[in-house]
Design a protein around this motif. Structure first.
Motif, mmCIF file in Angstrom:
data_model
loop_
_atom_site.group_PDB
_atom_site.id
_atom_site.type_symbol
_atom_site.label_atom_id
_atom_site.label_comp_id
_atom_site.label_asym_id
_atom_site.label_seq_id
_atom_site.Cartn_x
_atom_site.Cartn_y
_atom_site.Cartn_z
ATOM 1 N N VAL A 206 0.832 -1.211 0.000
ATOM 2 C CA VAL A 206 0.000 0.000 0.000
ATOM 3 C C VAL A 206 0.861 1.254 0.000
ATOM 4 O O VAL A 206 0.618 2.198 -0.759
ATOM 5 N N VAL A 207 1.892 1.272 0.859
ATOM 6 C CA VAL A 207 2.757 2.447 0.938
ATOM 7 C C VAL A 207 3.482 2.686 -0.384
ATOM 8 O O VAL A 207 3.664 3.833 -0.812
ATOM 9 N N PHE A 208 3.857 1.609 -1.058
ATOM 10 C CA PHE A 208 4.620 1.740 -2.300
ATOM 11 C C PHE A 208 3.785 2.279 -3.448
ATOM 12 O O PHE A 208 4.243 3.150 -4.190
ATOM 13 N N ILE A 209 2.581 1.767 -3.626
ATOM 14 C CA ILE A 209 1.811 2.160 -4.807
ATOM 15 C C ILE A 209 0.845 3.300 -4.526
ATOM 16 O O ILE A 209 0.183 3.787 -5.443
ATOM 17 N N LEU B 199 7.600 9.873 0.117
ATOM 18 C CA LEU B 199 8.654 9.880 1.129
ATOM 19 C C LEU B 199 8.552 8.675 2.058
ATOM 20 O O LEU B 199 9.566 8.208 2.585
ATOM 21 N N TYR B 200 7.351 8.156 2.253
ATOM 22 C CA TYR B 200 7.176 7.026 3.166
ATOM 23 C C TYR B 200 7.848 5.749 2.658
ATOM 24 O O TYR B 200 8.544 5.083 3.438
ATOM 25 N N PRO B 201 7.657 5.358 1.394
ATOM 26 C CA PRO B 201 8.414 4.176 0.934
ATOM 27 C C PRO B 201 9.915 4.403 0.926
ATOM 28 O O PRO B 201 10.680 3.453 1.110
ATOM 29 N N LEU B 202 10.366 5.660 0.733
ATOM 30 C CA LEU B 202 11.800 5.940 0.789
ATOM 31 C C LEU B 202 12.340 5.691 2.191
ATOM 32 O O LEU B 202 13.392 5.044 2.366
ATOM 33 N N LEU B 203 11.623 6.165 3.205
ATOM 34 C CA LEU B 203 12.034 5.912 4.588
ATOM 35 C C LEU B 203 11.962 4.426 4.913
ATOM 36 O O LEU B 203 12.823 3.894 5.637
ATOM 37 N N LEU B 204 10.951 3.750 4.371
ATOM 38 C CA LEU B 204 10.799 2.314 4.609
ATOM 39 C C LEU B 204 11.966 1.533 4.026
ATOM 40 O O LEU B 204 12.561 0.670 4.695
ATOM 41 N N LEU B 205 12.332 1.827 2.783
ATOM 42 C CA LEU B 205 13.440 1.129 2.145
ATOM 43 C C LEU B 205 14.759 1.426 2.847
ATOM 44 O O LEU B 205 15.610 0.547 2.989
ATOM 45 N N ILE C 246 19.781 6.306 -4.015
ATOM 46 C CA ILE C 246 19.499 6.423 -5.449
ATOM 47 C C ILE C 246 18.706 5.213 -5.937
ATOM 48 O O ILE C 246 17.716 5.349 -6.675
ATOM 49 N N ILE C 247 19.115 4.011 -5.521
ATOM 50 C CA ILE C 247 18.415 2.794 -5.932
ATOM 51 C C ILE C 247 16.973 2.810 -5.416
ATOM 52 O O ILE C 247 16.032 2.438 -6.132
ATOM 53 N N ALA C 248 16.788 3.248 -4.164
ATOM 54 C CA ALA C 248 15.446 3.308 -3.594
ATOM 55 C C ALA C 248 14.569 4.309 -4.338
ATOM 56 O O ALA C 248 13.402 4.035 -4.627
#
Length: 345
Positions: free
Chosen positions: A68-71, A179-185, A202-204
């Motif tokens: 959910v956070v990703f998409i 920003l949430y999936p970035l913090l998650l990754l 960068i990969i994230a």
């Protein structure tokens, strides 16, 4: 293979298949974690079934949150603005590929601009700049809306102005959600892969933008079930295998229930265990004739008849009847931490 018989078996044994899937997922969580620490405790089948079930439910919820956070950024942008662009009569003569490319560019440009600026600005300044940007954009959106309603703008021009404001606001909300999936990754991959922080970031960012750009330009003719099934599967596979979540998630699940992977401030042991650790050149923080105390011990596993612990760089198996007690440090909340700092001053 007869498909009809397979469907009939599936419907008749739905409960068994569901419970078996739960046990399989829970067993996988335990297997991955204990293979990681190279230790396997012994416990009975009844307790293991309950443990597997609890771990599977938690892991499933974590997977669902990750998807959910990703998409969410691309899905929100598509639902609010992208779908309207694809269905607009202004582009009715355009090809399907043109519409998808146009939606992708509209979504990607503000996202790429924000992430580039965020990556170039060094901490701790980016948080302040981002907060200022939020306030400025909110103020500009409010003022623009009032201007559009107060002045006698021609209807065609007014519609364009309103669409521009909606596009800016929708893109802004999508940027915040990204920003949430970035913090998650970042949290999942921290210390787990042999890459510098900048390279990992960068990969994230590329992963987040790639997945959400596909979601933002989704054509209406594709079945939602098929589309989200493929996107969800790809997202999980990328996160699990590229960002080491395949080991990080089992660690967090095991830690959540207190099965292992947690640190204790002090560990009090009986004399027999003290003598063994002393022979390993591990000196206790405090000791007496009947017991000794070790500080900052990691409990890798608390299941079964033994504790699997880590003191310093060494791992040890200690029988539970040789452990008197342990104490965990309570993490203070933000208000309490500020009050403690003021008290020290």
């Amino acid at each position: 293979m007869d498909i009809n018989k397979l469907k009939e078996y599936f419907y008749n044994n739905l409960g068994t298949i569901f419970w078996s899937s739960i046990l399989l997922l829970g067993g996988s969580i335990f297997t991955i974690y204990y293979a990681h620490i190279r230790y396997m405790p012994s416990f009975d089948f009844q307790s293991s079934t309950m443990l597997f079930g609890a771990s599977a439910v938690t892991a499933f919820l974590l997977f669902l949150i990750i998807i959910v956070v990703f998409i969410l950024p691309g899905e929100y942008w598509y639902r609010v603005f992208g779908k309207r662009v694809q269905e607009s009569t202004h582009y009715k003569n355009k090809s399907e590929n043109y519409k998808k490319a146009f939606c992708a560019s509209l979504f990607l440009f503000p996202q790429a601009t924000m992430f580039t600026a965020l990556f170039l600005v060094k901490e701790p300044h980016w948080e302040s700049l981002f907060e200022i940007g939020i306030m400025l954009l909110a103020i500009m959106t409010y003022i623009s809306t009032k201007i559009a309603s107060l002045f006698e703008v021609p209807k065609k021009g007014q519609n364009k102005l309103v669409e521009t404001i909606e596009y800016c606001w929708t893109s802004f909300i999508s940027i915040v959600a990204s920003l949430y999936p970035l913090l998650l990754l970042t949290s999942l991959s921290e210390g787990a892969v042999d890459l510098q922080l900048n390279e990992m970031t960068i990969i994230a960012i590329v992963t987040i933008l790639g997945i959400n750009t596909i979601v933002a330009m989704r054509p209406n003719r594709i079945s939602a079930f098929i589309f989200y099934g493929i996107i969800s599967s790809c997202t999980l596979l990328i996160v699990l295998f590229s960002f080491n979540a395949i080991t990080t998630i089992p660690k967090e699940v095991i830690k959540l229930y207190g099965f292992g992977n947690f640190e204790v401030k002090t560990l009090t042991l009986k004399k027999e265990a003290c003598n063994y650790l002393k022979a390993q050149n591990l000196h206790a923080f405090s000791k007496s004739i009947d017991f000794c105390i070790y500080k900052d011990v990691i409990i890798l596993s608390s299941l079964g008849e033994n504790y699997f612990i880590k003191i310093g760089e060494l791992e040890h198996i200690v029988a539970k009847d040789l452990v008197l007690s342990w104490s965990k440090e309570r993490k203070p909340n933000k208000t309490q931490a500020e009050n403690d700092e003021l008290a020290k001053e």
